[in-house]
Design an enzyme around this catalytic site. Sequence first.
Site, short mmCIF file in Angstrom:
data_model
loop_
_atom_site.label_atom_id
_atom_site.label_comp_id
_atom_site.label_asym_id
_atom_site.label_seq_id
_atom_site.Cartn_x
_atom_site.Cartn_y
_atom_site.Cartn_z
N SER A 158 0.87 -1.17 0.00
CA SER A 158 0.00 0.00 0.00
C SER A 158 0.91 1.22 0.00
CB SER A 158 -0.89 0.01 1.26
OG SER A 158 -1.45 1.29 1.48
N HIS B 115 30.84 36.37 26.03
CA HIS B 115 29.94 37.52 25.81
C HIS B 115 30.52 38.47 24.75
CE1 HIS B 115 27.68 36.45 29.49
NE2 HIS B 115 28.87 36.19 30.00
N SER C 247 33.16 42.24 -3.33
CA SER C 247 32.26 43.35 -3.56
C SER C 247 32.25 43.72 -5.03
CB SER C 247 32.68 44.56 -2.72
OG SER C 247 31.91 45.70 -3.06
N LYS D 117 38.17 43.96 -1.69
CA LYS D 117 37.46 43.41 -0.54
C LYS D 117 37.27 41.90 -0.73
CE LYS D 117 33.64 44.79 2.45
NZ LYS D 117 33.10 43.49 2.87
N ASN E 206 35.52 38.58 1.24
CA ASN E 206 34.58 38.22 2.31
C ASN E 206 34.66 36.74 2.66
OD1 ASN E 206 33.64 40.88 2.33
ND2 ASN E 206 32.08 40.45 0.78
N GLU F 172 29.53 32.05 5.32
CA GLU F 172 28.21 32.65 5.10
C GLU F 172 27.28 31.66 4.40
OE1 GLU F 172 29.72 37.30 4.71
OE2 GLU F 172 29.12 36.19 2.92
#
Length: 491
Positions: free
Chosen positions: A166, A215, A345, A351, A353, A358
Amino acid sequence: VKIFSGINAINIRFNSMDSSIKSATSDKIKANQSRIEKDSMGSLEIPIDALYGAQTQRAINNFTVSDLTLPENFIRALLSIKQSAACTNVKLALIPQDVGEAISIAANKLLATPDLMSHFPVDVFQTGSGTSTNMNANEVLCKLANQMAGLSCEVSPNDHVNFDQSSNDVIPSCIHVSAAIAIDQQLLPALVSTVEIIKHKAKSLYGICKTGRTHLMDAMPIRMDQMLGGWAAQLSQKILVLQHLQPSLTQLAIGGTAVGTGINTHPKFAQIVCDDLSEKTGLAFRPNPNYFAAIGSQDIAVNVSGALKTIAVALMKISNDLRWMNSGPLAGLGEIAPPALQPGSSIMPGKVNPVVPESVAMAAAQVIGNDVAISIGRQSGNFELNVMLPMIAHNLLSSIDLMSNSLIMLAEKAIQGFSINQANLDKALDKNPILVTALNPIIGYAKAANIAKRAYKESRPIVDVAQQMTDISRDELLILLKPLTLTKGGL
């Protein structure tokens, strides 16, 4: 793949199948060419060279929600289950031998077809039991099997291909089979490889200290190998969790049929099917001890999805650590520099990244979203059947793919090749007032706090301030406040 002993003889009657498969996968269906097929609801027009039949076409017409179909590894698992069922039904003398062999050969031909998925066009967002996809497979296998010459009877999608089955037990079984194979062949190897790459990188960085942060604020020093060791431990834990879950995934609903009672199914069917699947895959499949749970719920899928979510959040943490350490390089931490993979960029020249972390973070977010959808899908187990099975299958397998690919990409393109900016590490360590924590047992917390505050205020190395404010010699302070020593803990 296990096939019947008489298959070689039957193959000579099957020469036309390859050309039939190719013709059915043309880029465009020829205009105004169709055929009429009938099912229990009546007649329906179908593209002339489509291998599927009326029930699949009804699903194509009805479900126009997305352009998503069930993943290829799900369809491959489904065809393997159908092949094992045909083999089993011949062994049990429940269907004619030549019919069962024809179905098995048809499955082999499909599994070897490069454009397999063109025959399985049904939308993921279909009937909640996955009946449309189950019938899609039944119809395609039936069409191909019937092209064999000299069969004792016409092959039926319901009475032969779907015999002893089934949708309600096949689709849950397929979720388990496809997920178990994907975890065994993709995800676990990716985790093991990533852990080994991280450990190797950690070993190469032994003795390099950096400012620890809690922190997001300066804290006691930590060695780079200790930090990476934490990443490796996170992922190693996930390997153990997945290995613990695999035995549950290899329990199949097959044999429960419509509602879990096993109506219309031979009592030996489920075990023989599982044995055949085990021989094909090398995984130990077996019938679920309780079909009602296997068909009415998707608890195992939820457990596996939860494990995938924990991998996702671990990768999110590792990706963000890499992004923070790479930040700057002048106005941020600038502690490491990952491999430069592409311009960062379209307007700012020079630049670069952290594109891989990411990408991995976005994949992790998607997996977390998939887990939410799977959890909602699990809630739709109404009485004897869960009715969000296709979505659960799609999301679960998608998450396995996303995590498998992300692990390898992050390890090989971000972790393996990042370099250390030693000058920035040393600069932060030299002026880190929190190093005064090492003096707590000697001068007390209150006096240590005053030294730290003064060092902050005057932006001076902690050793200089401590020398002025205590009776401890500079030589002894240099020993007590040595960052590498402080990474080893203890008094």
